[in-house]
Design a protein around this motif. Structure first.
Motif, PDB file in Angstrom:
ATOM      1  N   ALA A  44      52.631 -28.818 -20.587  1.00 20.09           N
ATOM      2  CA  ALA A  44      51.192 -28.796 -20.295  1.00 20.09           C
ATOM      3  C   ALA A  44      50.374 -29.019 -21.564  1.00 20.09           C
ATOM      4  CB  ALA A  44      50.813 -27.464 -19.650  1.00 20.09           C
ATOM      5  N   SER A  45      50.807 -28.422 -22.667  1.00 24.49           N
ATOM      6  CA  SER A  45      50.064 -28.579 -23.920  1.00 24.49           C
ATOM      7  C   SER A  45      50.067 -30.029 -24.383  1.00 24.49           C
ATOM      8  CB  SER A  45      50.648 -27.662 -24.996  1.00 24.49           C
ATOM      9  OG  SER A  45      51.922 -28.100 -25.420  1.00 24.49           O
ATOM     10  N   PHE A  46      51.184 -30.723 -24.193  1.00 25.13           N
ATOM     11  CA  PHE A  46      51.259 -32.129 -24.610  1.00 25.13           C
ATOM     12  C   PHE A  46      50.436 -33.028 -23.683  1.00 25.13           C
ATOM     13  CE2 PHE A  46      55.437 -30.836 -26.599  1.00 25.13           C
ATOM     14  CZ  PHE A  46      54.940 -30.875 -27.887  1.00 25.13           C
ATOM     15  N   ILE A  47      50.400 -32.694 -22.398  1.00 29.61           N
ATOM     16  CA  ILE A  47      49.561 -33.456 -21.467  1.00 29.61           C
ATOM     17  C   ILE A  47      48.088 -33.317 -21.847  1.00 29.61           C
ATOM     18  CG2 ILE A  47      48.781 -33.658 -19.069  1.00 29.61           C
ATOM     19  CD1 ILE A  47      51.578 -32.645 -18.219  1.00 29.61           C
ATOM     20  N   LEU A  48      47.668 -32.083 -22.125  1.00 25.13           N
ATOM     21  CA  LEU A  48      46.277 -31.843 -22.500  1.00 25.13           C
ATOM     22  C   LEU A  48      45.959 -32.481 -23.855  1.00 25.13           C
ATOM     23  CD1 LEU A  48      45.967 -28.132 -21.316  1.00 25.13           C
ATOM     24  CD2 LEU A  48      45.026 -30.164 -20.203  1.00 25.13           C
ATOM     25  N   ASN A  49      46.924 -32.463 -24.764  1.00 27.53           N
ATOM     26  CA  ASN A  49      46.748 -33.121 -26.057  1.00 27.53           C
ATOM     27  C   ASN A  49      46.490 -34.616 -25.878  1.00 27.53           C
ATOM     28  OD1 ASN A  49      48.609 -34.845 -28.130  1.00 27.53           O
ATOM     29  ND2 ASN A  49      47.410 -33.316 -29.230  1.00 27.53           N
ATOM     30  N   GLN A  50      47.261 -35.246 -25.000  1.00 27.13           N
ATOM     31  CA  GLN A  50      47.081 -36.683 -24.781  1.00 27.13           C
ATOM     32  C   GLN A  50      45.765 -36.976 -24.058  1.00 27.13           C
ATOM     33  OE1 GLN A  50      50.397 -39.158 -23.569  1.00 27.13           O
ATOM     34  NE2 GLN A  50      51.872 -37.635 -24.284  1.00 27.13           N
ATOM     35  N   TYR A  51      45.328 -36.061 -23.214  1.00 24.85           N
ATOM     36  CA  TYR A  51      44.017 -36.231 -22.584  1.00 24.85           C
ATOM     37  C   TYR A  51      42.916 -36.206 -23.639  1.00 24.85           C
ATOM     38  CZ  TYR A  51      39.658 -34.910 -20.320  1.00 24.85           C
ATOM     39  OH  TYR A  51      38.333 -34.855 -19.949  1.00 24.85           O
ATOM     40  N   ILE A  52      42.971 -35.237 -24.538  1.00 23.71           N
ATOM     41  CA  ILE A  52      41.939 -35.095 -25.562  1.00 23.71           C
ATOM     42  C   ILE A  52      41.957 -36.271 -26.540  1.00 23.71           C
ATOM     43  CG2 ILE A  52      41.199 -33.665 -27.523  1.00 23.71           C
ATOM     44  CD1 ILE A  52      42.419 -31.266 -25.878  1.00 23.71           C
ATOM     45  N   GLU A  53      43.145 -36.734 -26.880  1.00 26.42           N
ATOM     46  CA  GLU A  53      43.278 -37.772 -27.911  1.00 26.42           C
ATOM     47  C   GLU A  53      43.369 -39.184 -27.334  1.00 26.42           C
ATOM     48  OE1 GLU A  53      46.546 -36.457 -30.532  1.00 26.42           O
ATOM     49  OE2 GLU A  53      44.903 -35.779 -31.822  1.00 26.42           O
ATOM     50  N   ARG A  54      42.995 -39.360 -26.091  1.00 27.19           N
ATOM     51  CA  ARG A  54      43.195 -40.651 -25.432  1.00 27.19           C
ATOM     52  C   ARG A  54      42.479 -41.802 -26.141  1.00 27.19           C
ATOM     53  NH1 ARG A  54      39.648 -37.483 -22.822  1.00 27.19           N
ATOM     54  NH2 ARG A  54      37.683 -38.336 -21.992  1.00 27.19           N
ATOM     55  N   GLU A  55      41.293 -41.554 -26.693  1.00 32.46           N
ATOM     56  CA  GLU A  55      40.562 -42.635 -27.366  1.00 32.46           C
ATOM     57  C   GLU A  55      41.210 -42.993 -28.698  1.00 32.46           C
ATOM     58  OE1 GLU A  55      36.473 -41.544 -27.641  1.00 32.46           O
ATOM     59  OE2 GLU A  55      36.169 -41.529 -25.456  1.00 32.46           O
TER      60      GLU A  55
END
Length: 284
Positions: free
Chosen positions: A51-62
Motif C-alpha cells: 500500500a505504501s508503494f502504491i501511494l508513493n507512486q500516486y504522489i510521485e506520478r508527475e
C-alpha cells in the motif's frame, strides 16, 4: 493484472522488509513462532508495504513521468488512473491494518501503519523534494520491520528491537545514496535533491563510507545486547563487516557509478544475511 500489481507494489523491495520482520519474531518469543503467526504477520506486513508503494507512486506520478527509470510505471504509462491507484492504496492499507489488528495485535498493526505514514508523508511528500538528507530522516519508515516482528510475538518493543531498528537506520543512507549516484542524471533532470545532485559524488561516497562504518558497528554491537547471539552471529558479523567496509572504501576511492550500483545490490544482500544469521543463531 498480476504484472500491474507487481509494478505498483515493488515486491522485490518488500521481500527485504519481510526479512527484517523475521528476526524480531524469532527473538520475541522463547520458543519458535507458530507457522500461522509468521504467515499472517508477514502477509499483513506485505500488504501494508505494498500500500505504501502504491501511494508513493500516486504522489510521485508527475515526477515519474519525466524520469527515464520510472516513466513506464503503471500510472504515468496510463495503465491505471491516479484515482484508482489512490483508492487501491487506501483500501489495501486499511485491509492490512484490520488483518494485523484482528489476527495478531493492535501494536503490530500500529507499527506497520506508522511505517506507511512515515514513508508517504514524511519521506515522499515532505523530505524527498526538499533536502538532500531526505533518506536519512525519511528512511525511518524502512526501519520498522524488527518492531513489527517483536510486537507480533511479545506485544512489546524491548531494547533489542530498537537496536535492530538503529541497525537498519544506519544501513539506509549508504544503500540509497549508492543508487542515487548511479541514477544521478535522472534525479537531476527531475529536480529531486538527492545528495549526488546537490553536493556531488565526492561528498556522497564519503558519507556512504561513514554510514557503512556506523552500520557495521551496530551490527557487531548487537552481539553484546542480546545474550542469545553466539559465535555464529559474531563471526558472521565480522566477516560481513569487513566485506561491506572494503566495498565502501573501494567506492570512496573510485567514485565509479557502476561500482555504486554493485554496492547498492550488495547492501541488500548484506542486510538480508545479517537478518537470517540473527534468526538462525537465536535458536541454536
Amino acid at each position: 493484472m498480476f504484472r500491474l500489481w507487481n509494478q505498483l507494489t515493488k515486491p522485490r523491495v518488500t521481500v527485504l522488509v519481510l526479512a527484517t520482520v523475521l528476526p524480531g519474531m524469532y527473538l520475541g518469543t522463547t520458543g519458535y513462532p507458530s507457522f500461522s503467526a509468521v504467515l499472517i504477520t508477514l502477509f499483513g506486513t506485505y500488504l501494508m508495504s505494498s500500500a505504501s508503494f502504491i501511494l508513493n507512486q500516486y504522489i510521485e506520478r508527475e515526477r515519474d513521468a519525466i524520469m527515464y527509470r520510472t516513466k513506464q510505471r503503471p500510472i504515468p504509462a496510463g495503465e491505471i488512473s491516479p484515482t484508482n491507484a489512490l483508492l487501491l492504496g487506501i483500501f489495501v492499507a486499511v485491509f492490512a491494518f484490520v488483518i494485523l489488528t484482528y489476527f495478531v495485535n493492535l501494536l503490530t498493526a500500529v507499527c506497520a501503519l506508522s511505517a506507511l505514514l512515515l514513508y508517504v508523508f514524511l519521506y515522499t511528500i515532505w523530505l524527498k523534494p526538499r533536502t538532500e538528507q531526505n533518506i536519512v530522516i525519511g528512511g525511518i519508515s524502512g526501519c520498522i520491520g524488527p518492531l513489527i516482528g517483536y510486537a507480533a510475538m511479545a506485544n512489546a518493543l524491548p531494547i533489542q528491537a530498537w537496536i535492530m531498528f538503529l541497525m537498519i537506520f544506519l544501513w539506509t543512507p549508504a544503500h540509497f545514496w549508492a543508487l542515487a549516484i548511479f541514477l544521478k542524471d535522472d534525479y537531476e533532470f527531475a529536480g529531486i535533491p538527492m545528495m549526488p545532485v546537490v553536493s556531488g559524488i565526492q561528498k556522497t561516497v564519503n558519507q556512504i563510507f561513514i554510514y557503512a562504518i556506523a552500520y557495521s558497528v551496530s551490527v557487531i554491537g548487537f552481539y553484546f545486547v542480546d545474550d542469545r547471539m553466539g559465535y555464529l552471529f559474531l563471526l558472521s558479523a565480522i566477516v560481513l563487516t569487513i566485506l561491506i567496509l572494503t566495498f565502501a572504501f573501494r567506492l570512496k576511492q573510485s567514485m565509479d557509478k557502476v561500482l555504486a550500483k554493485r554496492f547498492f545490490f550488495f547492501s541488500i544482500l548484506h542486510l538480508f544475511l545479517v537478518s537470517i544469521v540473527i534468526v538462525i543463531d537465536s535458536k541454536i
